[in-house]
Scaffold this motif. Structure first.
Motif, short mmCIF file in Angstrom:
data_model
loop_
_atom_site.label_atom_id
_atom_site.label_comp_id
_atom_site.label_asym_id
_atom_site.label_seq_id
_atom_site.Cartn_x
_atom_site.Cartn_y
_atom_site.Cartn_z
N ARG A 21 48.77 45.16 57.13
CA ARG A 21 47.71 46.02 57.66
C ARG A 21 48.12 47.49 57.57
O ARG A 21 49.22 47.85 58.00
CB ARG A 21 47.43 45.68 59.13
N GLY A 22 47.24 48.26 57.03
CA GLY A 22 47.52 49.70 56.92
C GLY A 22 48.23 50.10 55.65
O GLY A 22 48.48 51.27 55.43
N ASP A 23 48.56 49.12 54.79
CA ASP A 23 49.26 49.44 53.54
C ASP A 23 48.35 50.12 52.53
O ASP A 23 48.82 50.72 51.56
CB ASP A 23 49.80 48.16 52.88
N GLY A 24 47.06 49.95 52.69
CA GLY A 24 46.12 50.58 51.75
C GLY A 24 45.88 49.77 50.50
O GLY A 24 45.39 50.30 49.51
N LYS A 25 46.21 48.48 50.54
CA LYS A 25 45.99 47.64 49.35
C LYS A 25 44.81 46.70 49.64
O LYS A 25 44.79 46.00 50.64
CB LYS A 25 47.24 46.82 49.03
N TRP A 26 43.86 46.68 48.72
CA TRP A 26 42.63 45.92 48.94
C TRP A 26 42.26 45.15 47.68
O TRP A 26 42.52 45.61 46.57
CB TRP A 26 41.47 46.87 49.29
N VAL A 27 41.61 44.00 47.89
CA VAL A 27 41.00 43.31 46.76
C VAL A 27 39.54 43.08 47.07
O VAL A 27 39.16 42.87 48.23
CB VAL A 27 41.66 41.94 46.45
N GLN A 28 38.73 43.16 46.03
CA GLN A 28 37.31 42.88 46.22
C GLN A 28 37.12 41.37 46.34
O GLN A 28 37.71 40.61 45.57
CB GLN A 28 36.52 43.43 45.04
N VAL A 29 36.32 40.94 47.31
CA VAL A 29 36.03 39.52 47.48
C VAL A 29 34.52 39.32 47.50
O VAL A 29 33.77 40.29 47.61
CB VAL A 29 36.66 38.95 48.78
N THR A 30 34.12 38.06 47.45
CA THR A 30 32.67 37.80 47.53
C THR A 30 32.26 37.72 48.99
O THR A 30 33.09 37.46 49.88
CB THR A 30 32.32 36.46 46.86
N TRP A 31 30.98 37.91 49.22
CA TRP A 31 30.47 37.74 50.58
C TRP A 31 30.74 36.30 51.05
O TRP A 31 31.09 36.08 52.22
CB TRP A 31 28.97 38.03 50.61
#
Ligand code: SF4
Length: 978
Positions: free
Chosen positions: A138-148
């Protein structure tokens, strides 16, 4: 002389305007009245909303026509909920601009700058368009796009598990400005969770408490337009509550000659329009109100008959002065005694305002009679320990003059507001959540939301699924670093889901970020008290409506919104179905169609049913235009239900409601008659029954049974038996509580920091993605008086350090005589930030910062301000400002008022020149000290287990969002047995 091209153009424009006017007159259309019955000639007539033609301004001098479909919606940039008209370009089917909706009875076609800037938010190149899941810590700033689907399934499974394992209280929904009336509370009720958490205790609960103790209703609705005297404890003309709808009516009153009195320590734009600008020492406003009240009382300038009929003076005498004769004359004598100490000289000592000025103001107030419109909202009531007495003493002036629900007076809001009944009404939750409603604050009107980090650190409970919506606790609340500490601790918060259209300081620490729609991308209904009437407004996804007008069929809002942006209502319905797919938990039934059982409730059916069945007059009005009620609302965006509501409390109770009547000694009348079906379910107080199952229905006044007020006594409660019975007898009548920033407690170097003022063109945490607004206002220097500058030995080019109880921030000074000496002020909109290394954020308004532990605390330092950048919007290359202000709230500790629960925002600070190593925007915070301050304020409380007069946690009649079933109001067994 040769005519210049500009002059030629102007001449041509003038010729065309005159020709258009002649054309209009020829058709017999002198002006377009709209529902507001004022001249709105500049608005497109509603008959032409399907095909409105304008010349493209950029093509001038070519006459290039653009054709629009005009679709109404509601602004979502503040609580005023003004009407907007989206200009949908018929060629591109995109919104080209937003202007005011002349059919909206509250805003009457007018907006502030933030309304049209909705376009910036919709086209914001930095907005979040797809569901994101964190990919690192949490807070690392790394994200992946996921589906709804992925997001919904995981969140639903977690909620279902908590419900099945009877951990309902581990589900929490924390909302900022809701912008809707009841949809999400209904969802939470359907889940059976007491999980509603609001921002209200960092906003308005102080003011609400003061009003609620008087009338059982927690907000005022001043009839500004018809007032003779308007008394504001706020900067209401520019930024206050419902300010655009109110501001235009205040100006109308001024045009008629009404006097405007503005109480504000800072020279606001509002104060510049005042006949009297009063700048008291912060926290002394109640003393000032009481001096005016005393003037009315000692001079017999109040409405005696009104006070005799409507105040609960008999109860006061019986409870507090049993030795006195039970007569009104005896009460009047006591009233004079009670307030005799609040002389103008006393008020001068407390406020710093000359006694002669206060006397002059008091005479103006007295001259208003029943045409006194008063308003206090956040401001002083949200700044000070005991701030709730500011609104209580302000309303005392109305109560003395009988200026309540009169033309030009102040109404309790519930009568100028309408909340329609929804298609399904789930029962009250069968649980009580101590994390939001702890025993220490039995009288708090709203959740102790901003204490959550401290409660979690004390292991009072944990949160398994935490939703935020239009809310940014790390940035908005005091003590934001304590929020960061718990948001990054998965043992305290199991899953954090941020529902937000934009990046914010809290979302950086989320597990899921789900993209939600702006004002033109979602459905909501709402109704706000803005004049003596009731109306409802309808927010809608405008592109959906536009395409439906063309005959297209739209499934859900994601089909028309940018990217995969959704609307919350459809999201909640879908989530609820996934929590209870087979209906066995009893949840799904509240999200099912009535028309087609077993299928999902659609927004069309939800709102269609509501407008058809629970908005009086709407079906008839729609039918007159050959429309269904939902189509009418989609076409016009608002409907005025009734005007001139008047004094509801003076109405007689209908005879059919008076079966098996019982009566208390002070005239409260109870009935055993069945309750009439509710159409207007405005959530005001629900006074207790008489112990024999009968409900309060009215109050006997001079022999007649009148509706009265929803207070325990049915009258205006000058004397609050609730405050007296729950441990605060010394504050049971309107009075003055010295603030935590009273000069006696400031010390020789102490100053008061006012940290709460809004700027007219920004709004809390949600407008930083509006480029037009950012260009106008992007920083928050410290307002400081020249005499203080001289005393402190600083100058305009210095940086200053502002030291609070738990840390400091470094800011630029702005030297101005528009602030009292000894007081400094800093607007709360600015100081947005993103962590260094995070690729995302709001590029126009977020500085990039370093954040880490240093010297026993948290240290934030600025890596860079904002700068031009490449994006889908060429304007981001034109950003000329770098400074975006300083995030002062991080350095504030929590100050919960022990009665109202309101966070008391004003800070006692030390201001000095910055140290050599200091840089602009530096912030230091010691969260251990924050915990100490929290404990100190906790000690001020009188806990329900010690003071409850009847074994309950809280008076049942007090307002409370998402009220649990009555059985859960009892003190917990382990406490009750102590
Ligand atoms: S006052 Fe401005 S921001 Fe608020 S709703 Fe109206 S237009 Fe929007």
């Amino acid at each position: 002389m040769t005519e210049q091209p500009v002059e030629r153009d102007l001449r041509e424009i003038g010729r065309r305007v005159l020709a258009a006017r002649a054309d209009t007159l020829e058709r017999g259309e002198t002006f377009y009245p709209g529902p507001s019955r004022i001249h709105l000639a500049s608005f497109p007539p509603k008959e032409r909303w399907d095909d409105w033609v304008e010349l493209d301004s950029k093509s001038w001098p070519e006459r290039s026509e653009r054709r629009y479909m005009l679709v109404p919606t509601t602004c979502f940039n503040c609580e005023s909920a003004c009407g907007l008209l989206a200009y949908v370009d018929k060629d591109t089917m995109q919104v080209r601009k937003f202007e005011g909706n002349p059919e909206h009875p509250g805003s009457r076609g007018r907006n502030c700058a933030k309304g049209p800037a909705t376009l910036n938010q919709v086209t914001d190149p930095d907005r979040i368009l797809y569901p994101l899941k964190r990919a690192g810590a949490r807070g690392d700033g790394k994200w992946v796009q996921v589906t709804w689907n992925e997001a919904l399934d995981e969140i639903a499974a977690r909620i279902r598990k908590a419900i099945v394992e009877e951990r309902q209280n581990e589900i929490m929904y924390h909302v900022g400005r809701p912008g809707e009336d009841g949809f999400t509370e209904r969802v939470l009720a359907s889940w059976g969770v007491d999980g509603h958490n609001s921002h209200t205790n960092v906003c308005s609960s102080g003011a609400r408490s003061g009003y609620h103790y008087w009338s059982g209703i927690d907000r005022p609705s001043p009839d500004h337009a018809n007032a003779d005297v308007i008394l504001l404890i706020s900067s209401h003309l520019e930024t206050g509550h419902y300010f655009n709808p109110h501001a235009q009516r205040i100006i109308e009153a001024k045009e008629r000659g009404a006097k405007l009195i503005v109480v504000d320590t800072r020279l606001s734009n509002t104060a510049t329009h005042a006949d009297f600008w009063l700048a008291p020492h912060p926290g002394s406003e109640a003393a000032m109100n009481l001096a005016v009240a005393n003037y009315l009382i000692q001079g017999d300038l109040y409405d005696r008959d009104y006070v005799r009929r409507w105040w609960n003076w008999e109860e006061y005498l019986a409870r507090e002065r049993p030795e006195a004769a039970p007569t009104f004359e005896a009460f009047e004598e006591l009233l004079k005694e009670l307030y005799a100490g609040y002389t103008f000289e006393y008020a001068e000592r407390e406020t710093g305002i000359a006694a002669a000025t206060l006397e002059e103001v008091a005479a103006v107030v007295a001259s208003a009679g029943t045409k006194l419109a008063t308003h206090s909202w956040r401001s002083a009531a949200a700044g000070n320990l005991g701030g709730w007495q500011v609104s209580r003493t302000l309303f005392l002036l109305n109560a003395l003059l009988g200026a309540i629900a009169t033309e030009g007076g102040t109404f309790p809001n519930a009568w100028n507001k309408f909340v329609p009944k929804p298609i399904h009404t789930p029962p009250h939750p069968e649980t009580w959540n101590d994390l939001t409603w702890p025993l220490e604050y039995p009288l708090a009107l709203n959740e102790l939301s901003f204490l959550l980090p401290h409660f979690l650190k004390e292991d009072r409970g944990r949160v398994d699924v935490y939703f935020t919506r239009v809310y940014n606790p790390v940035w908005t609340n005091p003590d934001g670093m304590s929020w960061v500490e718990v948001l990054t601790d998965e043992t305290k918060i199991g899953m954090f889901v941020a529902l937000t259209p934009t990046w914010n300081e809290s979302a950086f620490f989320a597990d899921y970020i789900l993209p939600m729609g702006h004002a033109s991308e979602r459905h909501d209904v709402h109704s706000y008290e803005q004049y003596d009437a009731q109306w409802i407004g309808f927010r809608q996804p405008v592109l959906r409506t536009a395409r439906e007008r063309r005959g297209e069929s739209i499934g859900d809002t994601r089909e028309v919104n940018p990217g995969e942006v959704w609307e919350e209502n459809e999201f909640w319905t879908e989530l609820s179905w996934r929590i209870d797919p087979d209906g066995s938990l009893g949840i799904r039934q509240y999200h099912e169609s009535k028309a087609t059982p077993g299928t999902k409730l659609t927004v069309d059916e939800y709102y269609g049913w509501m407008f058809e069945n629970s908005v009086p007059g709407l079906p008839e009005r729609a039918a007159a235009e050959g429309l269904k009620p939902l189509d009418f609302m989609r076409r016009y965006g608002a409907f005025e239900i009734a005007r001139k509501i008047g004094a509801v409390y003076e109405e007689e109770v209908p005879p059919q409601e008076l079966e098996h009547v019982g009566e208390s000694s002070f005239g409260r009348v109870y009935t055993a008659a069945p309750k009439p079906p509710a159409t207007n379910i405005v959530p005001h107080g629900a006074p207790e029954g008489d112990g024999e199952g009968r409900r309060p229905v009215g109050v006997r006044i001079d022999g007649r049974i009148l509706k009265g007020f929803p207070t325990p006594s049915g009258k205006l409660e000058f004397y609050s038996s609730t405050l007296a019975d729950w441990g605060w007898r010394e504050h049971a009548i309107p009075g003055y509580i010295k603030s935590h920033v009273h000069p006696d407690d400031l010390g020789p170097e102490g100053m008061v920091l006012i940290s709460t003022f809004r700027l007219p063109v920004q709004i809390h945490t949600r407008s930083a993605n509006a480029k037009w607004l950012d260009e106008i206002a992007h920083t928050n220097p410290l307002w400081i008086h020249p005499s203080d500058v001289e005393r402190l030995g600083i100058d305009a080019t210095d940086l200053v350090r502002v030291e609070t109880e738990i840390g400091y921030f470094v800011v630029k000074p702005w030297i101005t005589e528009g602030i009292r000496p000894g007081v400094v002020a800093c607007s709360h909109h600015m100081g947005r930030w993103k962590l260094g290394g995070h690729p995302r954020g709001q590029g126009q308004m977020m500085a990039t910062v370093n954040l880490g532990r240093e010297d026993g605390g948290w240290k934030m330092s600025r890596k860079s301000g904002v700068a031009p950048y490449e994006s889908s919007d060429p304007d981001t290359k034109r950003i000329w400002w770098t400074d975006v202000g300083v995030h002062q709230n991080l350095t504030f500790s929590v100050h919960p008022d022990p009665i109202s629960g309101q966070h008391c925002w004003h800070q006692a600070v030390r201001v000095r020149r910055a140290e050599p190593g200091d840089s602009y925007g530096d912030i230091f915070v010691d969260t251990d000290k924050a915990a100490e301050v929290y404990r100190r304020w906790l000690e001020l409380t009188r806990s329900a287990d010690l003071v409850s007069p009847d074994g309950t946690r809280r008076p049942f009649w007090l307002m409370r969002p998402l009220k649990p079933a009555k059985a859960h109001f009892g003190l917990p067994d382990e406490v009750a047995q102590r």
